[in-house]
Design a protein around this motif. Structure first.
Motif, PDB file in Angstrom:
ATOM      1  N   SER A 153      48.137  13.294  40.854  1.00 36.17           N
ATOM      2  CA  SER A 153      47.360  12.349  40.339  1.00 36.17           C
ATOM      3  C   SER A 153      48.004  11.718  38.983  1.00 36.17           C
ATOM      4  O   SER A 153      47.721  10.758  38.677  1.00 36.17           O
ATOM      5  N   HIS A 154      48.902  12.777  38.446  1.00 38.10           N
ATOM      6  CA  HIS A 154      49.442  12.087  37.085  1.00 38.10           C
ATOM      7  C   HIS A 154      50.715  12.500  37.132  1.00 38.10           C
ATOM      8  O   HIS A 154      51.413  13.513  37.777  1.00 38.10           O
ATOM      9  N   TYR A 182      51.618   2.639  37.810  1.00 39.42           N
ATOM     10  CA  TYR A 182      51.119   3.690  36.790  1.00 39.42           C
ATOM     11  C   TYR A 182      50.497   3.232  35.635  1.00 39.42           C
ATOM     12  O   TYR A 182      50.338   1.831  35.598  1.00 39.42           O
ATOM     13  N   GLU A 183      49.531   3.757  35.165  1.00 41.42           N
ATOM     14  CA  GLU A 183      48.615   3.717  34.184  1.00 41.42           C
ATOM     15  C   GLU A 183      48.673   4.770  32.753  1.00 41.42           C
ATOM     16  O   GLU A 183      48.577   5.925  33.116  1.00 41.42           O
ATOM     17  N   GLU A 184      49.354   4.153  31.891  1.00 46.53           N
ATOM     18  CA  GLU A 184      49.762   5.051  30.580  1.00 46.53           C
ATOM     19  C   GLU A 184      48.364   5.639  30.262  1.00 46.53           C
ATOM     20  O   GLU A 184      47.410   4.876  29.707  1.00 46.53           O
ATOM     21  N   VAL A 185      48.330   6.737  30.019  1.00 50.43           N
ATOM     22  CA  VAL A 185      47.114   7.415  29.358  1.00 50.43           C
ATOM     23  C   VAL A 185      47.337   8.262  28.356  1.00 50.43           C
ATOM     24  O   VAL A 185      46.591   8.704  27.598  1.00 50.43           O
ATOM     25  N   TYR A 186      48.680   8.835  27.997  1.00 51.84           N
ATOM     26  CA  TYR A 186      48.883   9.593  26.762  1.00 51.84           C
ATOM     27  C   TYR A 186      50.329   9.271  26.318  1.00 51.84           C
ATOM     28  O   TYR A 186      51.214   9.191  27.366  1.00 51.84           O
ATOM     29  N   GLU A 187      50.780   9.379  25.177  1.00 53.94           N
ATOM     30  CA  GLU A 187      52.034   9.362  24.667  1.00 53.94           C
ATOM     31  C   GLU A 187      52.401   9.999  23.085  1.00 53.94           C
ATOM     32  O   GLU A 187      51.617   9.681  22.565  1.00 53.94           O
ATOM     33  N   ASP A 188      53.367  10.708  23.200  1.00 52.39           N
ATOM     34  CA  ASP A 188      53.751  11.192  21.856  1.00 52.39           C
ATOM     35  C   ASP A 188      55.369  11.032  21.561  1.00 52.39           C
ATOM     36  O   ASP A 188      55.896  10.217  22.529  1.00 52.39           O
TER      37      ASP A 188
END
Length: 212
Positions: A153-154, A182-188
Motif C-alpha cells: 500500500s505504501h 504515488y501520493e506523498e504522505v511523509y518526508e524528512d
C-alpha cells in the motif's frame, strides 16, 4: 540458540576431561582461557574483532557498535537517541501513528524492522525483487504486478540511496511513475513515503484500508 549453548557446554566439558587426562590442571587452564575470552565479546571490545571491515565489507556486521550511555545515565531520551542513530526512526514513528493497521510498506531501509508496527517488505527480500532490483525502467507493469501480489500500500524510499543509483535502475522510482501513481504522505531529510494510488490503476490489489 539454547541448543547451541547446551552443545557448546557439553563439548567444553568433554574437552576439559580430555585435557585433564594428559596433564593435571588442563581443564582448569581451558576454563580460565574461556573466562578471559568471554568479556572480549562485549561491546567495548568489538572494534578488535572488526579487522579491516569497511561498510558492508567484512564478516562482523550485525553487532552492537556502542553502548547507549547517554540514555542509560539519563542524559538524553530514548527517542532522541534513536532519531540520531537510526536514520529511518522518525519515518517509522510517523507510519506507526498515521497509517492504517492494514498498511503494508515496501521499504528501502533495513536493520530497523523492530521499530515498525506495520507490515513491511524489505526491498532486498526475494519476493520483492520483481518489483525492485528485478525491474528496471520500461518494466513498470511487471513491477506493479509484483506490488499488487504483495499487497503493498505504501513505499518508503531512501533518498540518499536513490541519488546513488543509475537513473534507470528502479522502475518504481522513475519520475513519471512517482508523478502519476504515488501520493506523498511523509518526508524528512533522509526518507520519503508514498501511498500507491491503486484507485488510478487497473491493477487494484485486494487491500482493505481502514482507519488506524
Amino acid at each position: 540458540m539454547t541448543f547451541n549453548t547446551i552443545l557448546a557446554a557439553a563439548s567444553c566439558e568433554g574437552l576439559a576431561h580430555w585435557l585433564n587426562s594428559f596433564a593435571r590442571g588442563g581443564g582448569l587452564a581451558l576454563y580460565t582461557g574461556l573466562a578471559v575470552l568471554l568479556p572480549l565479546n562485549l561491546p567495548p571490545f568489538l572494534p578488535f574483532h572488526e579487522g579491516n571491515r569497511v561498510g558492508w565489507t567484512g564478516w562482523l556486521t550485525h553487532v552492537i557498535r556502542e553502548i547507549p550511555l547517554p540514555v542509560v545515565v539519563g542524559q538524553t531520551s530514548e527517542a532522541a537517541y534513536l532519531q540520531k542513530t537510526v536514520p529511518s526512526y522518525s519515518a517509522w514513528q510517523y507510519i506507526n501513528a498515521h497509517l492504517p493497521k492494514t498498511a503494508r510498506i515496501l521499504t528501502f531501509s533495513d536493520g530497523d524492522q523492530f521499530y515498525s508496527d506495520r507490515a513491511r517488505l524489505w526491498s532486498d527480500a526475494t519476493i520483492a525483487r520483481p518489483a525492485t532490483w528485478g525491474a528496471a525502467r520500461g518494466q513498470e507493469k511487471q513491477a506493479f504486478q509484483s506490488l499488487q501480489k504483495s499487497e503493498i500500500s505504501h513505499i518508503l524510499f531512501d533518498k540518499q540511496q536513490l541519488k546513488s543509483l543509475p537513473p534507470d535502475t528502479l522502475a518504481i522510482a522513475q519520475p513519471e511513475v512517482v508523478k502519476t501513481w504515488y501520493e506523498e504522505v511523509y518526508e524528512d531529510s533522509r526518507y520519503i513515503l508514498y501511498r500507491v494510488q491503486w484507485e488510478k490503476s487497473a491493477l487494484q490489489p485486494k487491500i482493505t484500508l481502514t482507519p488506524p
